[in-house]
Design a protein around this motif. Sequence first.
Motif, short mmCIF file in Angstrom:
data_model
loop_
_atom_site.label_atom_id
_atom_site.label_comp_id
_atom_site.label_asym_id
_atom_site.label_seq_id
_atom_site.Cartn_x
_atom_site.Cartn_y
_atom_site.Cartn_z
N GLU A 118 0.52 -0.99 0.03
CA GLU A 118 -0.17 -0.13 -0.17
C GLU A 118 0.79 1.56 0.72
OE1 GLU A 118 -3.20 2.17 2.55
OE2 GLU A 118 -3.05 0.02 3.42
N ARG A 121 2.46 2.12 -3.48
CA ARG A 121 1.29 2.46 -4.36
C ARG A 121 1.02 3.91 -4.32
NH1 ARG A 121 -2.37 -2.86 -3.98
NH2 ARG A 121 -1.79 -3.55 -6.16
N GLU A 122 1.64 4.20 -3.20
CA GLU A 122 1.17 5.89 -2.57
C GLU A 122 2.14 6.30 -3.33
OE1 GLU A 122 -1.56 4.98 1.43
OE2 GLU A 122 0.81 5.55 1.71
N ARG A 124 3.89 5.79 -5.65
CA ARG A 124 3.64 5.51 -6.89
C ARG A 124 2.82 6.92 -7.22
NH1 ARG A 124 2.02 -0.12 -9.72
NH2 ARG A 124 -0.11 0.40 -8.35
N ASP A 125 1.76 6.08 -6.87
CA ASP A 125 -0.25 6.92 -7.28
C ASP A 125 1.12 8.97 -7.45
OD1 ASP A 125 -0.77 4.76 -7.88
OD2 ASP A 125 -2.23 5.41 -5.86
N VAL A 135 4.83 -3.37 -7.73
CA VAL A 135 4.97 -3.14 -5.47
C VAL A 135 5.51 -3.98 -4.67
CG1 VAL A 135 4.41 -1.13 -5.79
CG2 VAL A 135 2.78 -2.90 -5.23
N GLU A 136 4.22 -5.33 -5.84
CA GLU A 136 4.36 -6.60 -4.97
C GLU A 136 5.57 -7.29 -4.54
OE1 GLU A 136 2.48 -6.04 -7.08
OE2 GLU A 136 0.30 -6.06 -6.00
#
Length: 181
Positions: A118, A121-122, A124-125, A135-136
Amino acid sequence: MAMETFATRGYHNASLAEIAERAGLTQAGVLHYFRSKAGLLTGVLELRDLSDRQELGAERAHGLDFLRHLVDTVRRNATREGIVRLYAVLSAESVTEGHPAQAYFRDRYDGLRAMVVEALREARDRGQVRADLDVETAATTIIAIMDGLQVQWLLAPDAVDMAAATQQAIDALLGIATERA
């Protein structure tokens, strides 16, 4: 006392009698509070997690700030040899068939991996890491690095700087500088 005993002897080699003696109790006294040796182990692991959650605070950091929190946790762990040893010994031991902490560690890794995914992802966003980052895989790698460094540090504490190595690995993996200014 139980934490230290499990950390130095492992679950299978630690006895309730030894834990009780170190705590100044009888075995019956220990079993009054914990229904079994496995229950005591779970209580010790939950206490360890409670300490870490208290350090994190009420709100989880986001994006790269969460990765900085991980490095801060590693730095703090370098002052808590007993807790690091407990985690290293029991997490490795938990892969054996029927180990009472196997579900705990499986759930803990799933939860930690989800938090790191998470945060990545944040990041990356927000454009803080490259858009094509898996990300995994990155999350799994970060956790593996942290765990591997703990073992190396336990064996050679003067030769391994866990926080610096974790920071460098995250920076290299993500291709960014996450260190605080």
